[in-house]
Design a protein around this motif. Sequence first.
Motif, PDB file in Angstrom:
ATOM      1  N   SER A 184      -8.725  -1.204   5.398  1.00 43.72           N
ATOM      2  CA  SER A 184      -8.010   0.037   5.074  1.00 43.72           C
ATOM      3  C   SER A 184      -8.779   0.918   4.101  1.00 43.72           C
ATOM      4  O   SER A 184      -8.810   2.150   4.244  1.00 43.72           O
ATOM      5  N   TRP A 185      -9.410   0.304   3.089  1.00 42.96           N
ATOM      6  CA  TRP A 185     -10.023   1.076   2.004  1.00 42.96           C
ATOM      7  C   TRP A 185     -11.538   0.943   1.922  1.00 42.96           C
ATOM      8  O   TRP A 185     -12.179   1.649   1.134  1.00 42.96           O
ATOM      9  N   LEU A 189      -6.900  -4.924   3.135  1.00 42.87           N
ATOM     10  CA  LEU A 189      -7.384  -3.933   2.174  1.00 42.87           C
ATOM     11  C   LEU A 189      -8.824  -3.530   2.460  1.00 42.87           C
ATOM     12  O   LEU A 189      -9.193  -2.360   2.306  1.00 42.87           O
ATOM     13  N   GLN A 244     -13.970   1.299  -1.237  1.00 43.86           N
ATOM     14  CA  GLN A 244     -13.082   1.643  -2.352  1.00 43.86           C
ATOM     15  C   GLN A 244     -12.006   0.579  -2.597  1.00 43.86           C
ATOM     16  O   GLN A 244     -11.118   0.777  -3.410  1.00 43.86           O
ATOM     17  N   ARG A 245     -12.113  -0.548  -1.906  1.00 46.31           N
ATOM     18  CA  ARG A 245     -11.101  -1.585  -2.104  1.00 46.31           C
ATOM     19  C   ARG A 245     -11.217  -2.170  -3.517  1.00 46.31           C
ATOM     20  O   ARG A 245     -12.276  -2.112  -4.144  1.00 46.31           O
ATOM     21  N   PRO A 246     -10.121  -2.752  -4.019  1.00 44.77           N
ATOM     22  CA  PRO A 246     -10.127  -3.302  -5.374  1.00 44.77           C
ATOM     23  C   PRO A 246     -10.986  -4.562  -5.489  1.00 44.77           C
ATOM     24  O   PRO A 246     -11.344  -5.195  -4.481  1.00 44.77           O
ATOM     25  N   LEU A 271       2.722   1.983  -3.462  1.00 47.21           N
ATOM     26  CA  LEU A 271       1.962   2.349  -4.657  1.00 47.21           C
ATOM     27  C   LEU A 271       2.129   3.833  -4.954  1.00 47.21           C
ATOM     28  O   LEU A 271       2.302   4.638  -4.031  1.00 47.21           O
ATOM     29  N   ARG A 319      -5.755  -1.568 -13.399  1.00 45.13           N
ATOM     30  CA  ARG A 319      -4.467  -1.575 -12.699  1.00 45.13           C
ATOM     31  C   ARG A 319      -4.504  -2.709 -11.678  1.00 45.13           C
ATOM     32  O   ARG A 319      -5.375  -2.719 -10.799  1.00 45.13           O
ATOM     33  N   THR A 354      -7.178  -1.419  -9.357  1.00 43.12           N
ATOM     34  CA  THR A 354      -8.595  -1.726  -9.557  1.00 43.12           C
ATOM     35  C   THR A 354      -8.877  -3.187  -9.219  1.00 43.12           C
ATOM     36  O   THR A 354     -10.014  -3.548  -8.917  1.00 43.12           O
ATOM     37  N   GLU A 386      -2.402   6.660  -7.482  1.00 42.39           N
ATOM     38  CA  GLU A 386      -2.963   5.470  -8.113  1.00 42.39           C
ATOM     39  C   GLU A 386      -3.265   4.388  -7.079  1.00 42.39           C
ATOM     40  O   GLU A 386      -2.529   4.208  -6.121  1.00 42.39           O
ATOM     41  N   ARG A 387      -4.358   3.680  -7.339  1.00 43.75           N
ATOM     42  CA  ARG A 387      -4.688   2.492  -6.572  1.00 43.75           C
ATOM     43  C   ARG A 387      -5.038   1.380  -7.551  1.00 43.75           C
ATOM     44  O   ARG A 387      -5.514   1.644  -8.652  1.00 43.75           O
ATOM     45  N   ILE A 401       0.839  -1.201   0.000  1.00 41.55           N
ATOM     46  CA  ILE A 401       0.000   0.000   0.000  1.00 41.55           C
ATOM     47  C   ILE A 401       0.874   1.251   0.000  1.00 41.55           C
ATOM     48  O   ILE A 401       0.640   2.199  -0.752  1.00 41.55           O
TER      49      ILE A 401
END
Length: 419
Positions: free
Chosen positions: A263-264, A260, A267-269, A234, A383, A241, A238-239, A231
């Motif tokens: 943390s996100w 993840l 919005q996590r991938p 990066l 990504r 997808t 950019e993060r 994390i």
Amino acid sequence: MPHQAVSPSSCLPRLHSNPRADHERAYGPSERAILSRAAFEEAMAEIGAWPGYAPTPLRSLPGLAREAGIDRIWYKDESARFALGSFKALGGAYAVLRLLAREVTARVPGVPVTALDLVVGRYARVTRTLTVTTATDGNHGRSVAWGAQVFGCNCVVYVPAACSPGRRAAIEAYGARVVVIDGSYDDAVRRAAADAAEQGWFVVSDTSYTGYMDVPRDVMQGYTVMVEEAISQLPASERPTHVFVQGGVGSLPAAVCGHLWESWGRQRPRFVVVEPHNADCLYQSAVAGRPMRSEGDLDTVMAGLACGEVSLLAWAILERGADDFLTIPDEGAVTAMRKLAEGKHGGRPIVAGESGVAGLAGLLCAAAHEDVRLALGLAPDARVLVFGTEGATDPEVYERIVGRSPEMVAEDPVSAAGR
């Protein structure tokens, strides 16, 4: 088309999109009881103080991104993690430390026990009487053996008959006794548990089962150190997808997914779990909606993923947190190893083991099949983050697959310069 560079006929994937995945679901108390950022901070403070600790690199693979028809591939390269060449160093050894600290504290009440105390042998009179044991296909057992040597206890490691001589020797090099089981990894797990109960040993497993949860939780929490490193590495703007992560019993993907997710949040991938066709316990569990055994014979070149039964703790995270489950043939991993060794990714050659490339192999296999590519949303602006979780942990196996020794690959500037 660039995404047809991987031959579809040699890498036919099998996809199951998880109907129980819920990106709106908050990472709540039940998930934090398994993995949490608070527990991560504790693991990070400990592991970050170990001699030789340094974040492993996050490498960009522009050549393979072009081949896959996407924007970015980031590859977290664990091939130089401590002296073990695998991310497993973060899990098994950390769990050994936690276990020994608890046991010493129980016998010497009121005294906080640090890693340094154990390393210098301050409580050797206690730790020398303790034995840890585990089952492994290679890397986890090596990590537990290393942790036992560093922190001062005895170690017995059970391996299935298919575990290569090179991996057995690597475990023995850290002073552990290796016991070969005439059966699968899951048979070795059961034998280790039975012998530990009889002998009064302590099981340090990366898989959890009914009545055995605490130590696997420590193992998984150790893995999140790698995730947080990625994390932080990066690009700021950019993060990913998508994240593609290899399966096994589920401890690794659950650690990545849980960290993840917390943390996100929403919005996590998109999270894709990758397994061999013949060792697909997570895929089968996703199809059934509950923990299931693999229907395959567990015969795969991806030896570290040759697991037939799911870790219950891992499934508790993946059941809602994983979006997709993908299985691939062995050819996918072999091709990915060779591409990295040849520098086809667009940089210096990378030495990567057969289990460590499974996430990348899953991505390349998926990108080569239009229906799977579309189902996973692998658009041209995708990504993707993958975790290269091991180097050449068995040099003989690596050379047999790639055609060159890991030393030749690592020292060869020609592949990268001559493209």
